[in-house]
Write a protein that holds these residues in place. Structure first.
Motif, PDB file in Angstrom:
ATOM      1  N   ALA A 190       0.640  -1.274  -0.060  1.00 61.08           N
ATOM      2  CA  ALA A 190       0.015   0.100  -0.020  1.00 61.08           C
ATOM      3  C   ALA A 190       0.799   1.432   0.087  1.00 61.08           C
ATOM      4  O   ALA A 190       0.558   2.331   0.253  1.00 61.08           O
ATOM      5  CB  ALA A 190      -1.018   0.256   1.081  1.00 61.08           C
ATOM      6  N   LEU A 191       2.266   1.154  -0.244  1.00 61.41           N
ATOM      7  CA  LEU A 191       2.955   2.405  -0.071  1.00 61.41           C
ATOM      8  C   LEU A 191       2.859   3.023  -1.606  1.00 61.41           C
ATOM      9  O   LEU A 191       3.364   2.880  -2.624  1.00 61.41           O
ATOM     10  CB  LEU A 191       4.390   1.737  -0.291  1.00 61.41           C
ATOM     11  N   ALA A 192       1.858   4.089  -1.457  1.00 60.22           N
ATOM     12  CA  ALA A 192       1.309   4.684  -2.635  1.00 60.22           C
ATOM     13  C   ALA A 192       2.610   5.643  -3.204  1.00 60.22           C
ATOM     14  O   ALA A 192       2.549   5.553  -4.443  1.00 60.22           O
ATOM     15  CB  ALA A 192       0.208   5.852  -2.058  1.00 60.22           C
ATOM     16  N   ALA A 193       3.469   5.968  -2.503  1.00 58.96           N
ATOM     17  CA  ALA A 193       4.667   6.860  -3.139  1.00 58.96           C
ATOM     18  C   ALA A 193       5.456   6.156  -4.142  1.00 58.96           C
ATOM     19  O   ALA A 193       5.925   6.514  -5.169  1.00 58.96           O
ATOM     20  CB  ALA A 193       5.374   7.353  -2.065  1.00 58.96           C
ATOM     21  N   ALA A 194       5.447   4.825  -3.735  1.00 55.64           N
ATOM     22  CA  ALA A 194       6.329   3.852  -4.548  1.00 55.64           C
ATOM     23  C   ALA A 194       5.774   3.659  -5.872  1.00 55.64           C
ATOM     24  O   ALA A 194       6.342   3.341  -6.894  1.00 55.64           O
ATOM     25  CB  ALA A 194       6.618   2.582  -3.841  1.00 55.64           C
ATOM     26  N   PHE A 195       4.337   3.759  -5.913  1.00 57.28           N
ATOM     27  CA  PHE A 195       3.515   3.418  -7.470  1.00 57.28           C
ATOM     28  C   PHE A 195       4.126   4.437  -8.201  1.00 57.28           C
ATOM     29  O   PHE A 195       4.636   4.295  -9.469  1.00 57.28           O
ATOM     30  CB  PHE A 195       2.229   3.587  -7.116  1.00 57.28           C
ATOM     31  N   GLY A 196       3.879   5.822  -7.932  1.00 59.10           N
ATOM     32  CA  GLY A 196       4.315   6.777  -8.736  1.00 59.10           C
ATOM     33  C   GLY A 196       5.964   6.838  -9.050  1.00 59.10           C
ATOM     34  O   GLY A 196       6.115   7.117 -10.068  1.00 59.10           O
ATOM     35  N   ASN A 197       6.734   6.649  -8.150  1.00 61.88           N
ATOM     36  CA  ASN A 197       8.072   6.183  -8.234  1.00 61.88           C
ATOM     37  C   ASN A 197       8.177   5.216  -9.432  1.00 61.88           C
ATOM     38  O   ASN A 197       9.272   5.451 -10.236  1.00 61.88           O
ATOM     39  CB  ASN A 197       9.001   5.939  -7.040  1.00 61.88           C
ATOM     40  N   ARG A 198       7.705   4.177  -9.351  1.00 63.74           N
ATOM     41  CA  ARG A 198       7.847   3.131  -9.971  1.00 63.74           C
ATOM     42  C   ARG A 198       7.586   3.593 -11.521  1.00 63.74           C
ATOM     43  O   ARG A 198       8.002   3.215 -12.372  1.00 63.74           O
ATOM     44  CB  ARG A 198       6.965   1.981  -9.828  1.00 63.74           C
ATOM     45  N   GLY A 199       6.427   4.311 -11.544  1.00 69.52           N
ATOM     46  CA  GLY A 199       5.916   4.900 -12.919  1.00 69.52           C
ATOM     47  C   GLY A 199       7.340   5.639 -13.343  1.00 69.52           C
ATOM     48  O   GLY A 199       7.697   5.722 -14.918  1.00 69.52           O
ATOM     49  N   ARG A 200       7.828   6.449 -12.725  1.00 70.91           N
ATOM     50  CA  ARG A 200       9.107   7.307 -13.378  1.00 70.91           C
ATOM     51  C   ARG A 200       9.940   6.297 -13.662  1.00 70.91           C
ATOM     52  O   ARG A 200      10.676   6.962 -14.795  1.00 70.91           O
ATOM     53  CB  ARG A 200       9.511   8.444 -12.027  1.00 70.91           C
ATOM     54  N   ALA A 201      10.401   5.617 -12.954  1.00 73.42           N
ATOM     55  CA  ALA A 201      11.422   4.365 -13.508  1.00 73.42           C
ATOM     56  C   ALA A 201      11.117   3.900 -14.834  1.00 73.42           C
ATOM     57  O   ALA A 201      11.853   3.850 -15.732  1.00 73.42           O
ATOM     58  CB  ALA A 201      11.671   3.484 -12.504  1.00 73.42           C
ATOM     59  N   LEU A 202       9.802   3.220 -14.994  1.00 72.57           N
ATOM     60  CA  LEU A 202       9.162   2.631 -16.082  1.00 72.57           C
ATOM     61  C   LEU A 202       9.582   3.827 -17.270  1.00 72.57           C
ATOM     62  O   LEU A 202       9.892   3.496 -18.464  1.00 72.57           O
ATOM     63  CB  LEU A 202       7.897   2.333 -16.042  1.00 72.57           C
ATOM     64  N   LEU A 203       9.195   5.135 -17.196  1.00 72.91           N
ATOM     65  CA  LEU A 203       9.138   6.085 -18.066  1.00 72.91           C
ATOM     66  C   LEU A 203      10.553   6.424 -18.516  1.00 72.91           C
ATOM     67  O   LEU A 203      10.768   6.509 -19.572  1.00 72.91           O
ATOM     68  CB  LEU A 203       8.659   7.626 -17.420  1.00 72.91           C
ATOM     69  N   ALA A 204      11.477   6.284 -17.536  1.00 74.37           N
ATOM     70  CA  ALA A 204      12.958   6.479 -18.162  1.00 74.37           C
ATOM     71  C   ALA A 204      13.438   5.396 -18.804  1.00 74.37           C
ATOM     72  O   ALA A 204      14.249   5.609 -19.418  1.00 74.37           O
ATOM     73  CB  ALA A 204      13.678   6.688 -16.919  1.00 74.37           C
ATOM     74  N   LEU A 205      13.099   4.267 -18.394  1.00 73.03           N
ATOM     75  CA  LEU A 205      13.272   3.050 -19.380  1.00 73.03           C
ATOM     76  C   LEU A 205      12.556   2.894 -20.565  1.00 73.03           C
ATOM     77  O   LEU A 205      13.037   1.947 -21.597  1.00 73.03           O
ATOM     78  CB  LEU A 205      12.937   1.730 -18.610  1.00 73.03           C
ATOM     79  N   GLY A 206      11.618   3.803 -21.017  1.00 75.27           N
ATOM     80  CA  GLY A 206      11.022   3.656 -22.378  1.00 75.27           C
ATOM     81  C   GLY A 206       9.780   2.859 -22.291  1.00 75.27           C
ATOM     82  O   GLY A 206       9.266   2.610 -23.162  1.00 75.27           O
ATOM     83  N   ARG A 207       9.540   2.221 -21.293  1.00 85.10           N
ATOM     84  CA  ARG A 207       8.242   1.558 -21.064  1.00 85.10           C
ATOM     85  C   ARG A 207       6.957   2.169 -20.667  1.00 85.10           C
ATOM     86  O   ARG A 207       6.583   2.365 -19.755  1.00 85.10           O
ATOM     87  CB  ARG A 207       8.523   0.198 -20.266  1.00 85.10           C
ATOM     88  N   HIS A 208       6.520   3.199 -21.911  1.00 78.76           N
ATOM     89  CA  HIS A 208       5.747   4.022 -21.604  1.00 78.76           C
ATOM     90  C   HIS A 208       4.350   3.411 -21.209  1.00 78.76           C
ATOM     91  O   HIS A 208       3.578   4.074 -20.168  1.00 78.76           O
ATOM     92  CB  HIS A 208       5.638   5.125 -22.899  1.00 78.76           C
ATOM     93  N   ALA A 209       3.790   2.639 -21.851  1.00 76.42           N
ATOM     94  CA  ALA A 209       2.460   1.830 -21.455  1.00 76.42           C
ATOM     95  C   ALA A 209       2.429   1.316 -19.771  1.00 76.42           C
ATOM     96  O   ALA A 209       1.698   1.771 -18.887  1.00 76.42           O
ATOM     97  CB  ALA A 209       2.065   0.919 -22.347  1.00 76.42           C
ATOM     98  N   ASP A 210       3.527   0.566 -19.556  1.00 74.09           N
ATOM     99  CA  ASP A 210       3.729   0.243 -18.345  1.00 74.09           C
ATOM    100  C   ASP A 210       3.600   1.340 -17.214  1.00 74.09           C
ATOM    101  O   ASP A 210       3.042   1.310 -16.151  1.00 74.09           O
ATOM    102  CB  ASP A 210       5.063  -0.717 -18.081  1.00 74.09           C
TER     103      ASP A 210
END
Length: 731
Positions: free
Chosen positions: A134-154
């Motif tokens: 339930a660590l909400a901040a980690a969801f958004g941060n995970r999104g930032r990492a995926l964005l940096a990796l070019g995994r845009h839909a993920d």
């Protein structure tokens, strides 16, 4: 330290009495300076007070090396100061002490992202979520990492999870919009940004990005609405003002003026002034454009873009010496900037007055070639087959090169495998017609030079042709990588590219007389007749009959009309009684442009008629007012000369040493008119003008038959031209 004292400090913390907490901790430390708990308490109080807590934290850490919480706090403080390597080490220390700290894993991921390690950051965020789903901040941060990796839909889906946990977080919605847009889901991106604007109506970044996304989806009205709303909140938002001005040219002056009035300074003011300068240039208000661009340079004197804009404005205003000086400043500032070198080469090539300047131009072109030098790309072998010709151009549109291509491009496409690499960004009606004739067409705007060179090599091009030279939008950096075994320059620029990799320059024997080799790195290739052909335009009306006093005319751009040109033309009018001169050019539709021209005119202003530009049909109709076209020098007319000849208007030209001064000579030779219409010097120019103007019968006869003569000549025989061109490039 007694538990009671620590409990009291904790009570003060809970009550928000942080100053008292810090004071009491300091008092206790006087008596117990080695108590790590007290140093820890002091650091907490100092952080809450906005004081420098790092010394206290580091002392506490030294005294309590096994305190994972302390290590995490130290990491957070270091991260807030951008000291990411140290923050990463502190988080790793905390996790070494307590591996199941979900928050520390999340913070470690943030440090890794900041350090450019998105794959490791993603692993840290996923570990945090495994420990604390339930660590909400980690969801958004995970999104930032995926964005940096070019995994845009993920990434977008990760942000959506974070939004489900924190639905009122506008920042998360903005991140989700970026991810959805990168994933090609513009509708989802716009929806999230609209929500972000509702949640944070005063956040400028959300409204600005919303406008950008709406424009990308084709909703120009929606984009304008978003930027207009942003400017109501912040009239000095430079980027929004510039974007809105482009969308609303009719309101550009007001929008950009309001942004300037908001008190902008530095780069933001320079941005708006540059946009205003561009607007004035489009309007033909060259003086205003110069003032705006000079203001941008005053704000950012070391800005290459500001200097480049000023040089362009000065050039269009006819202030060529000043433009050259500004380009010199730009090259001194950025010696490796090829665009500035191209601009100065273009300017100097068009001002070449005598043969002695050719060697200097060649040397400057070679310096450009050295600046863009790059390793050659690999050229895979291909099976024998028809000749493959590649054209690289930014001007296959409503442009003189595009209009000429309408004659020769279809003829070439019927005789070889023709590939087009178009660098102009958007199509117009002429482009669509050319595309029909050459279906192997690739839009390459935005491609890196290396990538485009690799594509051309993969296409197996035998002969690659540059149609720009040093004019705007050129891709000479591609040619520097040698993607084709034979590379040639033609038509767009009358001078050397400077590239050792350019094998030849195509002209004809009149454009390139013997001795022209001194100005070129390339081998000179001479076509047997004219260096181009002409496509009769559908917009051209029938040739009209002229009566009344003789009217000379010139429809060339004002920057071609130097003081020496105007002085000779004033002598022509003085020598031909009752004659007048019609000048039609961008800039003359404005009072300031007319005043600037009249200020340089050395003759009777009553003999001048000044007209601004108009639609193509209006331009052709205006030739009906002219008996004789006067060619400027040393930068002669190009398309205007051919159009005038088609409209029955002969041109009087004065060729010089430079190829750019000899276009009229080439066409008049091709038409068999050189004996009567080509001058050898200024006095001869005057003599021929007086003689030809005095022969009204001869003028009328020539006017009535010139179109037929042109139709029957090699200038309008595209098939004959294509055969000769292909034979030359394969010789």
């Amino acid at each position: 330290m007694a538990n009671a004292a620590l409990q009291n400090l904790f009570t003060l913390f809970q009550a928000g009495r942080h100053a008292e907490m810090a004071a009491q901790a300091r008092t206790l430390l006087v008596h117990s300076p080695q108590d790590g708990e007290l140093w820890k308490a002091l650091s907490v109080a100092q952080q809450m007070l906005g004081e420098d807590a790092l010394p206290a934290l580091e002392r506490a850490m030294a005294l309590r090396p096994g305190d994972a919480e302390l290590a995490g706090n130290l990491g957070a403080l270091l991260a807030s100061r951008g000291r990411w390597p140290e923050a990463k080490a502190a988080y790793e220390r905390a996790l070494g002490l307590q591996p199941r700290l979900a928050g520390a894993h999340n913070n470690l991921g943030n440090a890794l992202l900041a350090l450019g390690a998105p794959a490791q950051a993603l692993a840290a965020f996923e570990t945090a979520l495994a420990l604390q789903p339930a660590l909400a901040a980690a969801f958004g941060n995970r999104g930032r990492a995926l964005l940096a990796l070019g995994r845009h839909a993920d990434a977008a889906r990760a942000f959506e999870q974070a939004i489900a946990a924190q639905p009122r977080d506008a920042g998360l919605r903005a991140h989700a919009a970026i991810a959805w847009a990168a994933a090609g889901q513009a509708g989802a991106a716009v929806a999230q940004l609209r929500e972000a604007v509702v949640l944070a109506p005063t956040e400028a970044a959300h409204r600005f990005t919303l406008g950008n996304l709406l424009l990308q989806t084709g909703d120009a009205a929606g984009a304008a609405e978003a930027w207009e709303a942003l400017l109501i909140l912040d009239a000095g938002h430079a980027e929004a003002a510039c974007n809105l001005a482009q969308l609303w040219p009719q309101r550009a002056e007001a929008v950009l003026g309001a942004a300037l009035a908001a008190g902008l300074t530095g780069e933001r003011r320079a941005t708006v002034l540059a946009s205003l300068g561009g607007f004035w240039l489009q309007q033909g208000r060259h003086g205003k454009a110069v003032d705006a661009c000079r203001g941008a340079v005053d704000e950012t004197p070391a800005s290459p873009q500001a200097l480049s804009n000023l040089a362009q404005a000065l050039k269009h205003a006819g202030r060529l010496d000043e433009a050259d000086t500004v380009l010199g400043r730009l090259i001194a500032l950025e010696p490796a900037l090829p665009g500035a070198r191209s601009d100065r080469l273009l300017l100097r090539a068009y001002r070449q007055g005598h043969a002695g300047e050719a060697a200097a131009l060649r040397a400057e072109a070679q310096a450009f070639g050295q600046a863009v030098a790059a390793p050659a790309v690999a050229r895979p072998a291909r099976a024998p087959g028809p000749l493959r010709v590649g054209l690289v151009s930014a001007d296959l549109r409503s442009h003189p090169v595009g209009r000429l291509a309408e004659a020769w491009l279809p003829a070439l496409a019927r005789r070889c495998e023709l590939f087009v690499y178009a660098n102009h960004g958007s199509d117009d009606a002429l482009t669509q017609r050319l595309r029909t004739a050459a279906p192997r067409w690739l839009e390459v705007t935005g491609w890196e030079d290396a990538a485009l060179a690799e594509r051309i090599a993969a296409d197996g091009i035998d002969v690659l042709v540059d149609l720009n030279g040093h004019t705007g939008g050129h891709r000479l950096g591609v040619f520097a990588r040698r993607p084709a075994p034979r590379q040639l320059s033609w038509l767009g620029y009358a001078g050397s590219t400077g590239l050792a990799e350019m094998d030849g320059f195509i002209g004809d024997r009149w454009l390139l007389p013997l001795g022209s080799e001194a100005g070129f790195v390339e081998t000179l290739l001479r076509l047997p007749e004219s260096f181009t052909v002409y496509a009769p335009p559908a917009e051209a009306p029938a040739v009209s009959v002229r009566a009344g006093p003789v009217c000379f005319g010139c429809f060339n751009a004002l920057h071609k009309l130097g003081d020496e040109v105007l002085a000779l033309w004033a002598r022509v009018l003085q020598a031909v009684p009752d004659s007048r001169l019609l000048l039609k050019a961008p800039g003359l539709q404005h009072e300031a442009g007319r005043a600037a021209l009249l200020a340089r005119w050395p003759g009777d202003p009553g003999r001048l008629e000044l007209q601004g530009p108009g639609p193509l049909a209006d331009y052709f109709a205006a030739f009906g007012q002219v008996d004789i076209a006067l060619d400027p020098f040393p930068y002669s007319g190009g398309m205007t000369t051919l159009d005038g000849l088609w409209m029955g208007v002969p041109v009087l030209t004065l060729p010089g040493a430079a190829p750019i001064s000899r276009q009229g000579l080439s066409w008049l030779q091709t038409l068999g008119l050189a004996g009567d219409w080509v001058a050898v010097d200024e006095d001869d120019y005057l003599r021929l003008a007086v003689r030809r103007a005095g022969d009204r019968t001869g003028l009328a006869t020539l006017r009535g038959g010139l179109r037929q003569r042109m139709t029957a000549s090699p200038l309008c025989d595209a098939d004959r031209f294509a055969e000769a061109w292909l034979a030359l490039v394969q010789a």
